[in-house]
Write an enzyme that holds these catalytic residues in place. Structure first.
Site, PDB file in Angstrom:
ATOM      1  N   TYR A 186      -0.181  -9.545 -47.393  1.00  0.00           N
ATOM      2  CA  TYR A 186      -0.058  -8.590 -48.506  1.00  0.00           C
ATOM      3  C   TYR A 186       1.106  -8.975 -49.422  1.00  0.00           C
ATOM      4  O   TYR A 186       0.950  -9.045 -50.652  1.00  0.00           O
ATOM      5  CB  TYR A 186       0.139  -7.189 -47.942  1.00  0.00           C
ATOM      6  CG  TYR A 186       0.140  -6.094 -48.981  1.00  0.00           C
ATOM      7  CD1 TYR A 186      -1.043  -5.686 -49.598  1.00  0.00           C
ATOM      8  CD2 TYR A 186       1.323  -5.453 -49.349  1.00  0.00           C
ATOM      9  CE1 TYR A 186      -1.042  -4.671 -50.544  1.00  0.00           C
ATOM     10  CE2 TYR A 186       1.327  -4.441 -50.295  1.00  0.00           C
ATOM     11  CZ  TYR A 186       0.142  -4.052 -50.888  1.00  0.00           C
ATOM     12  OH  TYR A 186       0.144  -3.050 -51.822  1.00  0.00           O
ATOM     13  N   SER A 187       2.281  -9.238 -48.832  1.00  0.00           N
ATOM     14  CA  SER A 187       3.447  -9.539 -49.668  1.00  0.00           C
ATOM     15  C   SER A 187       3.265 -10.871 -50.396  1.00  0.00           C
ATOM     16  O   SER A 187       3.647 -11.000 -51.565  1.00  0.00           O
ATOM     17  CB  SER A 187       4.741  -9.527 -48.846  1.00  0.00           C
ATOM     18  OG  SER A 187       4.640 -10.408 -47.763  1.00  0.00           O
TER      19      SER A 187
ATOM     20  N   LYS B 189       0.984 -10.349 -53.367  1.00  0.00           N
ATOM     21  CA  LYS B 189       1.636  -9.650 -54.482  1.00  0.00           C
ATOM     22  C   LYS B 189       2.649 -10.567 -55.194  1.00  0.00           C
ATOM     23  O   LYS B 189       2.828 -10.467 -56.409  1.00  0.00           O
ATOM     24  CB  LYS B 189       2.322  -8.377 -53.977  1.00  0.00           C
ATOM     25  CG  LYS B 189       1.345  -7.319 -53.452  1.00  0.00           C
ATOM     26  CD  LYS B 189       0.372  -6.845 -54.513  1.00  0.00           C
ATOM     27  CE  LYS B 189      -0.450  -5.650 -54.055  1.00  0.00           C
ATOM     28  NZ  LYS B 189      -1.433  -5.213 -55.079  1.00  0.00           N
TER      29      LYS B 189
ATOM     30  N   SER C 145       3.914  -4.846 -55.846  1.00  0.00           N
ATOM     31  CA  SER C 145       4.541  -4.013 -54.807  1.00  0.00           C
ATOM     32  C   SER C 145       5.971  -4.519 -54.600  1.00  0.00           C
ATOM     33  O   SER C 145       6.257  -5.705 -54.838  1.00  0.00           O
ATOM     34  CB  SER C 145       3.757  -4.152 -53.506  1.00  0.00           C
ATOM     35  OG  SER C 145       4.542  -3.723 -52.406  1.00  0.00           O
TER      36      SER C 145
END
Lengths: 224, 71
Positions: A131-132, A135, A118
């Site tokens: 989330y970051s 990724k 992402s």
């Protein structure tokens, strides 16, 4: 254009909108797409290593592998619990590691692996620490695998979309979606099919000299 | 067992001409990652090579001895 995918076999881990769009795109090209997820005919729980063992006998049958499984828990760090953090890392990163580890022997020489990253892996994002980070870890995993598996001609790449018109995006606050869209040169979300097309390119021999790369499918987000 | 090791090497693209128990894996082009690949292939055939034994495997004979311990 002939994508040279006809009669090839691909496994797609994760049956979300992007996973399904990739399977459809591959099938349209005459390839066989095996969807693996908790809900699929080929059952796989990426958070449970035992679940991978049923595929341990697969040997050199796959022309490619795509990891699209992912979840998010969006909260500012101050509100994010350890359990939230672990749940996201377990699915998005540990699941990718287990998939790579347990499907390695199923890959043919010169096959292709694609991970779904992402833009937030590089950009970060308020409310998306877990989330970051997952990724960003995924991109490091991808680069390591590209180095380890090049000896067999196996290419490993990632794609990093911006916001995509998926179920996960519909769960985001409208304000967040609008903010992303405004910052994107093309002023819209990506459709899952637009992401799937790039995955198919990376699976195809047309990208035969590409490995260890992150391809941005972001509508110009990073250029804006 | 020697035949199995020979076919394993062939499957993984290594030369096997004149293979003996004294043949050093390094001389066949099998480096540490290559050895890991060989052990994963062996796992699919039902053999387990303990991780701590990996560093001891330098020759075909070494591998045969570890496999013998498995049997």
């Amino acid at each position: 254009m002939n994508w040279q995918l006809c009669e090839k076999t691909f496994a797609i881990v994760g049956s979300g909108d992007i996973g399904k769009a990739t399977a459809r795109a591959l099938e349209q090209e005459g390839a066989k797409a095996i969807l693996l997820s908790r809900k699929s005919e080929h059952c796989l729980d990426v958070t449970d290593e035992e679940s991978f063992k049923q595929y341990g006998s697969w040997s050199k049958i796959l022309d490619g592998l795509v990891y699209t499984a992912g979840i998010t828990v969006d909260k500012p760090v101050g509100l994010l619990t350890l359990a939230d953090w672990q749940r996201v890392i377990e699915t998005n990163l540990t699941g990718a590691f287990l998939t790579a580890k347990h499907f390695y022997m199923a890959l043919k020489p010169n096959s292709s692996v694609v991970f779904l990253s992402s833009i937030v892996a590089q950009w970060g994002n308020i409310g998306q620490a877990a989330y970051s980070s997952s990724k960003a870890g995924l991109e490091a995993l991808m680069k390591t695998l590209a180095k380890e598996w090049a000896r067999k001609g196996i290419r490993v790449n990632a794609i990093a979309p911006g916001l995509v018109n998926t179920k996960m995006t519909t769960e985001l606050p409208q304000m967040v979606v609008d903010g992303f869209t405004q910052h994107t040169l093309l002023k819209r979300l990506a459709e899952p099919e637009e992401v799937a097309n790039v995955i198919c390119f990376l699976l195809s021999p047309l990208s035969s000299f590409m490995t260890g790369q992150v391809i941005y499918v972001d509508g110009g987000f990073f250029t804006a | 067992m020697m035949d199995m090791v020979k076919s394993l090497l062939e499957e993984n693209g290594y030369p096997t001409e004149g293979l003996t128990e004294e043949t050093n894996f390094e001389s066949l082009g099998v480096d540490s990652l290559g050895l890991v690949d060989l052990t994963l292939s062996l796992e699919q055939k039902g053999y387990t090579i303990p991780e701590e034994k990996l560093s001891e495997i330098k020759t075909v004979g070494d591998l045969l001895r570890v496999l013998g311990g498995n049997a």
